[in-house]
Motif scaffolding. Structure first.
Motif, PDB file in Angstrom:
ATOM      1  N   ARG A 276       0.827  -1.202   0.000  1.00 38.99           N
ATOM      2  CA  ARG A 276       0.000   0.000   0.000  1.00 38.99           C
ATOM      3  C   ARG A 276       0.867   1.260   0.000  1.00 38.99           C
ATOM      4  N   PRO A 277       0.292   2.398  -0.357  1.00 40.50           N
ATOM      5  CA  PRO A 277       1.058   3.642  -0.295  1.00 40.50           C
ATOM      6  C   PRO A 277       1.644   3.882   1.098  1.00 40.50           C
ATOM      7  N   ALA A 278       2.733   4.642   1.143  1.00 46.00           N
ATOM      8  CA  ALA A 278       3.457   4.849   2.405  1.00 46.00           C
ATOM      9  C   ALA A 278       2.555   5.381   3.514  1.00 46.00           C
ATOM     10  N   ASP A 280      -0.635   4.944   3.986  1.00 38.40           N
ATOM     11  CA  ASP A 280      -1.525   3.892   4.479  1.00 38.40           C
ATOM     12  C   ASP A 280      -0.769   2.934   5.395  1.00 38.40           C
ATOM     13  N   TYR A 281       0.452   2.587   4.992  1.00 33.02           N
ATOM     14  CA  TYR A 281       1.270   1.723   5.849  1.00 33.02           C
ATOM     15  C   TYR A 281       1.511   2.387   7.194  1.00 33.02           C
ATOM     16  N   SER A 291       7.366  -2.679   4.203  1.00 30.45           N
ATOM     17  CA  SER A 291       6.681  -1.748   3.307  1.00 30.45           C
ATOM     18  C   SER A 291       7.457  -1.614   2.001  1.00 30.45           C
ATOM     19  N   PRO A 293       5.942  -0.023  -1.400  1.00 34.57           N
ATOM     20  CA  PRO A 293       4.783   0.451  -2.160  1.00 34.57           C
ATOM     21  C   PRO A 293       4.796  -0.071  -3.590  1.00 34.57           C
ATOM     22  N   ARG A 295       4.671   0.348  -7.075  1.00 31.22           N
ATOM     23  CA  ARG A 295       4.911   1.402  -8.056  1.00 31.22           C
ATOM     24  C   ARG A 295       5.921   0.851  -9.047  1.00 31.22           C
ATOM     25  N   THR A 316      -2.584  -5.578   0.407  1.00 32.15           N
ATOM     26  CA  THR A 316      -2.892  -4.637  -0.661  1.00 32.15           C
ATOM     27  C   THR A 316      -3.985  -3.673  -0.237  1.00 32.15           C
ATOM     28  N   GLN A 320      -5.715  -1.575  -5.610  1.00 36.05           N
ATOM     29  CA  GLN A 320      -4.478  -2.084  -6.196  1.00 36.05           C
ATOM     30  C   GLN A 320      -4.721  -3.407  -6.926  1.00 36.05           C
ATOM     31  N   GLU A 415       8.754   7.149  -0.035  1.00 33.65           N
ATOM     32  CA  GLU A 415       8.478   5.723  -0.251  1.00 33.65           C
ATOM     33  C   GLU A 415       9.618   4.843   0.246  1.00 33.65           C
ATOM     34  N   ASP A 436       7.891  12.984   5.343  1.00 34.09           N
ATOM     35  CA  ASP A 436       7.011  13.102   4.190  1.00 34.09           C
ATOM     36  C   ASP A 436       7.565  14.226   3.319  1.00 34.09           C
TER      37      ASP A 436
END
Length: 459
Positions: A276-278, A280-281, A291, A293, A295, A316, A320, A415, A436
């Motif tokens: 999952r995107p960073a 969300d993790y 983790s 992601p 991509r 997931t 996704q 990421e 971030d």
């Protein structure tokens, strides 16, 4: 409009930084050059043009992806063209220096260009006696030449010198000859940053710094000095490509797993990969999960950080596509895919299991924490936060003990830093935060100037 515009379709894998090529031979047939095992883009391009792949050529025994040539031979009856010196253990037409293949109006001539590998061939495309272009694989690439250390440190300089002689041979071609490399920007086989993926002999003679080396010694020194780290799976794939990847007779699937099955998998030595995107993790994940992601760069980090011998389960997000996980994993030889957690984190929590969170902070909330930069050395040298601790992501599993307590971990956007944080948490670190953003964001907020080179003193 030139020949390439009419007849050559580059197929760029942004994640691995490579280009395959589909050459329209003008009679309904096509040549596939350096195609990977993930053939979706190639098949789509061939279908759009109404082409049948009659030839599948490989410039060398690839270390960064599994070749699709065997699969094309099975599916389309394509004749596989490759170096005889590669001793491939499957049906192919072995070529030596100077051998030619009649493509039906066009001719493909093999040129021995060792350096990146011992058995490396470039393929010169001819229309009669006119040189249209040359597929240079991992020899001459835009702005550089491919790395020469994949066969071991003891052979790096020897192969660099072979690369010098190969490039001299290629640059003897007419200046207007098109150059179609396999490795491009983003490839760990040593392509510099940039947007151009094809070039000409003349353009490279003017702009490629390696070609400006006055002699072989200088060339070898410059090339070997530019070599950074590369993913661990590179050490395995060349031999698999020599033997021939297994033919796939159906699209591999990613079965649904219950929370109980995921727990059992980890208890037996398997790994949980959260794609999952960073963000969300960070908000909540399975303790001990890694983790990565989903991509373009997913395959690179999967192959760098986890073994190919242990079963993998995936977490997931709702939007996704599980097939993307499978295709990226299979193209680097990762086939022990146990499945994905059905229902995602909601199912995990509903089953009464624990979750862990990771702080995902902006620059204003990162003050007072040691700054750990996990980018590649070349990125770090181009500009980093003063006093940053540099620990490359690829080497972090072995260097986790060197990380300071309570760090903010950073990369370019977040990421890779989230991947690093998950590795540190697996190693027992607590109070880990992820930035971030990147070094420029951090420096701007805190009134700092980025430092170039490997110096870590505050300026």
């Amino acid at each position: 409009m030139g020949f390439a515009d009419d007849h050559l379709v580059p197929l760029v894998d942004e994640g691995l930084g490579n280009s395959a090529y589909l050459l329209d031979l003008g009679d309904g047939r096509a040549l596939a050059m350096d195609a990977s095992r993930d053939l979706r883009a190639l098949h789509a391009a061939a279908e759009r043009r109404g082409l049948h792949v009659a030839f599948a050529a490989d410039t060398h025994l690839h270390a960064d992806f599994l070749s699709g040539a065997v699969q094309l031979g099975h599916d389309a009856g394509a004749t596989v063209l490759a170096s005889a010196a590669g001793r491939r253990a499957f049906a192919h037409r072995g070529l030596a220096d100077g051998d030619e293949v009649d493509l039906g109006g066009l001719t493909l001539r093999a040129l021995a260009t060792p350096g990146h590998t011992d058995e490396h061939l470039s393929f010169l495309l001819l229309d009669g006696s006119r040189e249209l272009g040359v597929f240079t694989g991992g020899s001459l690439i835009v702005g550089s030449a491919a790395r020469t250390d994949l066969l071991g440190a003891d052979r790096t300089e020897e192969l660099a010198r072979a690369q010098y002689r190969s490039l001299k041979r290629l640059t003897a071609l007419p200046d207007e000859t098109a150059v179609w490399p396999t490795h491009g920007a983003g490839s760990f086989c040593s392509a510099p940053p940039g947007t151009e993926r094809t070039t000409t002999i003349g353009a490279q003679k003017q702009t490629n710094a390696l070609l400006g080396a006055p002699d072989e010694d200088t060339f070898a020194s410059r090339l070997t000095a530019s070599l950074g780290t590369y993913p661990a799976y590179f050490d395995r794939l060349a031999e698999i490509n020599r033997r021939g990847p297994a033919v796939l007779t159906a699209d591999p699937l990613l079965p649904a797993l219950s929370p109980q099955q995921v727990r059992a998998l980890t208890a037996e030595g398997g790994h949980v990969v959260d794609v999952r995107p960073a963000a969300d993790y960070a908000a909540g994940h399975i303790p001990g999960s890694l983790s990565i992601p989903l991509r373009d760069q997913f395959a690179t980090w999967l192959g760098w950080l986890l073994p190919d011998t242990a079963p993998l389960a995936f977490v997931t997000g709702e939007d996704q596509d599980p097939s993307e996980i499978v295709r990226q994993a299979y193209k680097i030889g990762y086939e022990r895919l146990a499945g994905r957690l059905a229902g995602g984190m909601s199912a995990w929590l509903a089953d009464g299991n624990r979750r862990t969170t990771t702080a995902f902070v902006t620059a204003d909330r990162a003050a007072g924490r040691p700054y750990v930069d996990v980018r590649q050395e070349s990125e770090f040298a181009a500009g980093h936060v003063p006093d940053a601790v540099h620990l490359e992501l690829g080497g972090l599993p072995a260097a986790a003990a060197d990380a300071p307590h309570g760090p903010v971990v950073a990369c370019g956007h977040g990421e890779r830093a989230m991947t690093a944080a998950s590795l540190l948490e697996r190693a027992g670190h607590t109070d880990v935060a992820v930035l971030d953003g990147g070094p420029a964001d951090y420096a701007a907020h805190h009134g700092l100037r980025l430092v170039k080179g490997t110096e870590n003193t505050r300026s």
